[in-house]
Design an enzyme around this catalytic site. Structure first.
Site, short mmCIF file in Angstrom:
data_model
loop_
_atom_site.label_atom_id
_atom_site.label_comp_id
_atom_site.label_asym_id
_atom_site.label_seq_id
_atom_site.Cartn_x
_atom_site.Cartn_y
_atom_site.Cartn_z
N ASP A 43 -2.50 10.40 -2.35
CA ASP A 43 -2.65 9.41 -3.42
C ASP A 43 -2.94 10.06 -4.76
O ASP A 43 -2.71 9.45 -5.80
CB ASP A 43 -3.76 8.43 -3.06
CG ASP A 43 -3.36 7.51 -1.92
OD1 ASP A 43 -2.97 6.37 -2.21
OD2 ASP A 43 -3.40 7.94 -0.76
N ARG A 81 0.85 -1.19 0.00
CA ARG A 81 0.00 0.00 0.00
C ARG A 81 0.89 1.24 0.00
O ARG A 81 2.11 1.15 0.16
CB ARG A 81 -0.94 0.01 1.22
CG ARG A 81 -0.27 -0.45 2.49
CD ARG A 81 -0.79 0.21 3.71
NE ARG A 81 -0.71 1.65 3.62
CZ ARG A 81 0.42 2.33 3.82
NH1 ARG A 81 1.56 1.71 4.08
NH2 ARG A 81 0.40 3.65 3.74
#
Length: 372
Positions: A256, A55
């Site tokens: 992100d 991640r």
């Protein structure tokens, strides 16, 4: 693997050329157990990204790049008599695999960025340069390795730029995990912290636990503590208290995806931290590799926010279910912090400030000039 081993000694994502596999730390098991797992198939890679075994936007991008190389090699080896030598057949199969991997996480732009970069190289080599499939597979191998090396250099540059925004002894608050476990080294939001630690800055770091998946508690607190950083874990709803007490001089978070106007998508709860920081006059910085800046998305309204399973809120981490059966659950993985709450966006090419539409465009021009 011995859980007492220092997590900082392990690579977050690595390619094993002898075994033809991707080796990652299974982050769902941290901090209780450090286990390296191997990914070989498209489904294994997809699952690892979706299930958060790997991640963090940069680490996801590197994993995707290694993944598309391995899948290209498999297509070549399994179809050596047809698709292995015919670019058209090879590319059609590889496109299917690329689209499949791209469906694993919709918000982190590095996933599609890395896959598109590998795809562009593949098409250029096959369609324009008329390279053989074997040559293309090797080029994909080299490009994936380059993406990883670039990530390390980018994170260090972000750290150097971020370090100019703080002074020795400062208190720094961070949310979620934008550390080494989210990248290949240094992290993004933690890069200034690690470089400062090397240089004797002795920061005092507050790590939000980051509900519901507890990346701050399980990962950020774990890796900072392992690196010898003075870190204090707090619940998410304690950020206002430590800010009001004057213990926080700056907030560093990762992201992100950044829209062209400076709106930034990061782990759910980030916008709350930004709002509180503005209330107490504390600078709020987003640490963003330029690969996470999406100039095709004008504002944060256009960022697709991933919805996660309800069980992450109602059951995960508990011995018994902690919510009534049948209750509705809203579980977005990310939120968007409006650009007017952001003091600066720290990139490898400098620090963007308001108006972000102009400053991010300038950062983009610097990157383009550097690549010529």
């Amino acid at each position: 693997m011995d859980q007492k081993e220092n997590i900082m000694n392990y690579e977050t994502v690595a390619l094993d050329d002898q075994d033809h596999s991707i080796v990652i730390i299974d982050q769902t098991l941290l901090p209780g157990r450090t286990e390296l797992i191997r990914l070989r198939t498209a489904q294994e890679i997809w699952n690892a990204i979706y299930l958060l075994q790997v991640r963090g936007a940069p680490a996801i991008g590197v994993t995707a790049a290694f993944g598309i190389y391995l899948l290209a090699r498999q297509i070549q080896m399994e179809n050596i008599d047809n698709a292995g030598s015919d670019f058209g057949a090879f590319y059609r199969q590889l496109t299917q695999q690329r689209e499949y991997l791209n469906s694993s996480r919709p918000t982190a732009v590095n996933l599609s960025w890395a896959l598109n970069r590998m795809d562009a190289l593949c098409r250029k080599a096959g369609e324009e340069e008329k390279r053989s499939v074997a040559e293309i597979v090797e080029l994909l191998h080299q490009e994936a390795a380059q993406i990883k090396e670039e990530d390390i250099r980018v994170c260090r540059a972000i750290g150097e730029n971020g370090l100019t925004l703080v002074k020795p002894g400062d208190g720094i608050l961070t949310h979620c995990n934008a550390g080494q476990l989210a990248t290949c080294k240094y992290g993004t939001a933690t890069a200034p912290i690690y470089l400062g630690e090397e240089r004797g800055y002795h920061f005092h770091v507050f790590a939000d636990e980051t509900r519901p998946l507890l990346q701050g508690a399980r990962l950020t607190a774990y890796e900072l503590h392992s690196a010898g950083v003075d870190v204090t874990l707090i619940c998410d709803n304690m950020s206002a208290t430590v800010m009001k007490k004057g213990w926080v001089n700056a907030v560093f978070v990762g992201c992100d995806r950044v829209a062209a106007n400076g709106d930034a998508a990061n782990k759910i709860g980030t916008s709350v931290v930004a709002t509180v920081a503005k209330r107490y006059g504390i600078p709020f910085y987003v640490c963003a590799p330029t690969s996470t800046i999406d100039f095709d998305t004008p504002t944060g309204e256009g960022i697709n926010i991933e919805q996660r399973p309800a069980e992450e809120v109602t059951e995960m981490w508990y011995k018994e279910r902690m919510a009534p059966e049948g209750v509705k659950v809203f579980n977005p993985a990310f939120d968007v912090t409006d650009h007017d709450l952001i003091t600066g966006i720290v990139t490898e090419y400098g620090i963007a400030r308001a108006p972000f539409t102009e400053s991010l465009a300038q950062i983009r021009r610097k990157k383009e000039a550097a690549s010529v």
